[in-house]
Motif scaffolding. Structure first.
Motif, PDB file in Angstrom:
ATOM      1  N   PHE A 165     -24.184  57.743  83.107  1.00 47.11           N
ATOM      2  CA  PHE A 165     -23.500  57.620  84.175  1.00 47.11           C
ATOM      3  C   PHE A 165     -21.986  56.553  84.373  1.00 47.11           C
ATOM      4  O   PHE A 165     -22.184  55.512  84.004  1.00 47.11           O
ATOM      5  CB  PHE A 165     -24.186  56.972  85.347  1.00 47.11           C
ATOM      6  CG  PHE A 165     -24.638  58.014  86.578  1.00 47.11           C
ATOM      7  CD1 PHE A 165     -24.876  59.257  86.657  1.00 47.11           C
ATOM      8  CD2 PHE A 165     -26.880  57.756  86.294  1.00 47.11           C
ATOM      9  CE1 PHE A 165     -25.912  60.120  87.036  1.00 47.11           C
ATOM     10  CE2 PHE A 165     -27.636  58.627  86.598  1.00 47.11           C
ATOM     11  CZ  PHE A 165     -26.478  60.171  86.947  1.00 47.11           C
ATOM     12  N   ASN A 166     -20.655  57.256  84.299  1.00 55.10           N
ATOM     13  CA  ASN A 166     -20.311  56.955  84.009  1.00 55.10           C
ATOM     14  C   ASN A 166     -18.865  56.821  85.311  1.00 55.10           C
ATOM     15  O   ASN A 166     -17.980  57.505  85.377  1.00 55.10           O
ATOM     16  CB  ASN A 166     -18.748  58.041  82.767  1.00 55.10           C
ATOM     17  CG  ASN A 166     -17.602  57.574  82.338  1.00 55.10           C
ATOM     18  OD1 ASN A 166     -17.320  56.379  82.771  1.00 55.10           O
ATOM     19  ND2 ASN A 166     -16.204  58.221  81.810  1.00 55.10           N
ATOM     20  N   THR A 167     -19.030  55.593  86.111  1.00 55.02           N
ATOM     21  CA  THR A 167     -18.418  55.544  86.877  1.00 55.02           C
ATOM     22  C   THR A 167     -17.143  54.772  86.977  1.00 55.02           C
ATOM     23  O   THR A 167     -17.091  54.644  88.110  1.00 55.02           O
ATOM     24  CB  THR A 167     -19.171  54.810  88.311  1.00 55.02           C
ATOM     25  OG1 THR A 167     -19.571  53.238  87.303  1.00 55.02           O
ATOM     26  CG2 THR A 167     -21.101  55.264  87.772  1.00 55.02           C
ATOM     27  N   GLN A 168     -17.451  54.448  85.723  1.00 54.43           N
ATOM     28  CA  GLN A 168     -16.072  53.635  85.165  1.00 54.43           C
ATOM     29  C   GLN A 168     -14.391  54.574  85.097  1.00 54.43           C
ATOM     30  O   GLN A 168     -13.229  54.000  86.147  1.00 54.43           O
ATOM     31  CB  GLN A 168     -15.343  53.038  83.887  1.00 54.43           C
ATOM     32  CG  GLN A 168     -16.372  51.865  83.597  1.00 54.43           C
ATOM     33  CD  GLN A 168     -16.253  50.740  84.971  1.00 54.43           C
ATOM     34  OE1 GLN A 168     -15.115  49.742  85.436  1.00 54.43           O
ATOM     35  NE2 GLN A 168     -17.282  50.317  85.567  1.00 54.43           N
ATOM     36  N   TYR A 169     -15.046  56.012  84.864  1.00 52.37           N
ATOM     37  CA  TYR A 169     -13.472  56.832  85.549  1.00 52.37           C
ATOM     38  C   TYR A 169     -12.851  56.715  87.243  1.00 52.37           C
ATOM     39  O   TYR A 169     -11.732  57.212  87.261  1.00 52.37           O
ATOM     40  CB  TYR A 169     -14.460  59.073  84.608  1.00 52.37           C
ATOM     41  CG  TYR A 169     -13.224  59.524  84.797  1.00 52.37           C
ATOM     42  CD1 TYR A 169     -12.396  59.532  84.627  1.00 52.37           C
ATOM     43  CD2 TYR A 169     -13.386  59.893  86.116  1.00 52.37           C
ATOM     44  CE1 TYR A 169     -10.840  60.659  84.580  1.00 52.37           C
ATOM     45  CE2 TYR A 169     -12.541  61.078  86.485  1.00 52.37           C
ATOM     46  CZ  TYR A 169     -11.635  61.542  85.591  1.00 52.37           C
ATOM     47  OH  TYR A 169     -10.434  62.298  86.010  1.00 52.37           O
ATOM     48  N   VAL A 217     -18.492  66.365  84.824  1.00 54.50           N
ATOM     49  CA  VAL A 217     -18.478  66.423  83.061  1.00 54.50           C
ATOM     50  C   VAL A 217     -18.207  65.301  83.356  1.00 54.50           C
ATOM     51  O   VAL A 217     -18.574  64.308  81.561  1.00 54.50           O
ATOM     52  CB  VAL A 217     -17.482  67.625  83.230  1.00 54.50           C
ATOM     53  CG1 VAL A 217     -16.518  67.423  81.629  1.00 54.50           C
ATOM     54  CG2 VAL A 217     -17.817  69.081  82.778  1.00 54.50           C
ATOM     55  N   TYR A 218     -16.925  64.779  84.037  1.00 56.99           N
ATOM     56  CA  TYR A 218     -16.892  62.858  83.729  1.00 56.99           C
ATOM     57  C   TYR A 218     -18.292  61.662  84.286  1.00 56.99           C
ATOM     58  O   TYR A 218     -18.336  61.139  83.888  1.00 56.99           O
ATOM     59  CB  TYR A 218     -15.462  63.030  84.927  1.00 56.99           C
ATOM     60  CG  TYR A 218     -14.157  63.470  84.396  1.00 56.99           C
ATOM     61  CD1 TYR A 218     -13.748  62.650  82.711  1.00 56.99           C
ATOM     62  CD2 TYR A 218     -13.590  64.289  84.138  1.00 56.99           C
ATOM     63  CE1 TYR A 218     -12.673  63.091  82.236  1.00 56.99           C
ATOM     64  CE2 TYR A 218     -12.466  64.586  83.828  1.00 56.99           C
ATOM     65  CZ  TYR A 218     -12.331  64.248  82.565  1.00 56.99           C
ATOM     66  OH  TYR A 218     -10.529  64.660  82.228  1.00 56.99           O
ATOM     67  N   LEU A 219     -18.889  62.091  85.362  1.00 56.65           N
ATOM     68  CA  LEU A 219     -19.709  61.204  86.046  1.00 56.65           C
ATOM     69  C   LEU A 219     -20.620  61.608  84.946  1.00 56.65           C
ATOM     70  O   LEU A 219     -21.413  60.133  84.458  1.00 56.65           O
ATOM     71  CB  LEU A 219     -20.273  62.026  87.443  1.00 56.65           C
ATOM     72  CG  LEU A 219     -21.683  60.993  87.515  1.00 56.65           C
ATOM     73  CD1 LEU A 219     -21.036  59.893  87.637  1.00 56.65           C
ATOM     74  CD2 LEU A 219     -21.612  62.271  89.017  1.00 56.65           C
ATOM     75  N   LEU A 220     -21.642  62.794  83.983  1.00 60.51           N
ATOM     76  CA  LEU A 220     -22.266  62.719  83.132  1.00 60.51           C
ATOM     77  C   LEU A 220     -22.240  62.348  81.817  1.00 60.51           C
ATOM     78  O   LEU A 220     -22.427  62.291  80.779  1.00 60.51           O
ATOM     79  CB  LEU A 220     -23.266  63.689  83.497  1.00 60.51           C
ATOM     80  CG  LEU A 220     -23.654  63.683  84.262  1.00 60.51           C
ATOM     81  CD1 LEU A 220     -24.598  65.773  84.762  1.00 60.51           C
ATOM     82  CD2 LEU A 220     -24.596  62.977  84.709  1.00 60.51           C
ATOM     83  N   GLY A 221     -20.622  62.022  81.590  1.00 63.34           N
ATOM     84  CA  GLY A 221     -19.923  62.249  79.885  1.00 63.34           C
ATOM     85  C   GLY A 221     -20.173  62.752  79.026  1.00 63.34           C
ATOM     86  O   GLY A 221     -20.539  63.183  78.294  1.00 63.34           O
ATOM     87  N   ILE A 222     -20.205  64.480  80.206  1.00 71.31           N
ATOM     88  CA  ILE A 222     -20.077  65.695  78.778  1.00 71.31           C
ATOM     89  C   ILE A 222     -19.516  65.368  77.574  1.00 71.31           C
ATOM     90  O   ILE A 222     -19.497  66.123  76.645  1.00 71.31           O
ATOM     91  CB  ILE A 222     -20.844  66.569  79.653  1.00 71.31           C
ATOM     92  CG1 ILE A 222     -21.992  66.370  80.878  1.00 71.31           C
ATOM     93  CG2 ILE A 222     -20.767  68.341  79.304  1.00 71.31           C
ATOM     94  CD1 ILE A 222     -21.621  67.821  81.792  1.00 71.31           C
TER      95      ILE A 222
END
Length: 186
Positions: free
Chosen positions: A49-53, A104-109
């Motif tokens: 999970f990419n929560t930093q975005y 796409v951003y949350l999962l770092g796809i």
């Protein structure tokens, strides 16, 4: 009658050090309840999970676009006249596209998939089209309901106003994507 063929593939036993080749499957099968078993590897190891975005300005704008989209759908539903049909079409389509980009951003796809896709340009085009459609849609929604009186007028005017707010959010998102695309192209 044809015979059925069953193929089972055991993952290599990483704790025991035995190779997966000759005897590897048999060793894994006979280990049974022994202490040498390891937890099987998950197929979702890439999922992070990419929560930093979502603490950056483009990430906050995506959250705002999704929230305003939900408000627009709630206020304009059900579509009572033709202008609202078009408004809801734009809102729902943009909402789904923005939700996909959010995942796409949350999962770092973007980082996981090794595809020859210019992600920034693709998102810029998508957000630019949504901005243009929102501009047309909120004007159609407000113009359709400005001279009507009766049931649903207040909520549909509110939907048009939140459509204006979402148009501004998409405009800001398009601007930041354009700046990022230009800086990446140099």
């Amino acid at each position: 009658m044809m015979a059925e063929t069953v193929v089972t593939v055991d993952p290599p036993n990483r704790a025991g050090g035995s190779p997966a080749g000759a005897g590897g499957a048999a060793a894994a099968a006979t280990a049974g309840g022994g202490g040498g078993q390891t937890k099987p590897e998950s197929n979702l190891n890439w999922l992070k999970f990419n929560t930093q975005y979502f603490i950056t300005i483009p990430g906050i704008l995506k959250i705002v676009q999704v929230v305003f989209g939900i408000i627009c759908m709630a206020c304009a539903s059900p579509a009572l006249i033709g202008g609202t049909h078009f408004f809801l079409f734009v809102v729902v389509t943009s909402f789904i596209a923005t939700l996909l980009w959010t995942f796409v951003y949350l999962l770092g796809i973007r980082e996981v998939l090794n595809l020859a896709i210019n992600w920034i340009l693709t998102e810029l085009i998508n957000t630019g089209i949504a901005t243009l459609l929102y501009f047309i849609a909120f004007i159609v929604q407000l113009a359709s309901w400005s001279n009507l009186y009766g049931h649903g007028r207040g909520s549909n005017i509110a939907a048009g106003v939140f459509g204006l707010f979402n148009f501004l959010a998409y405009t800001a998102g398009t601007y930041f994507l354009y700046v990022e695309h230009r800086s990446a192209a140099v």
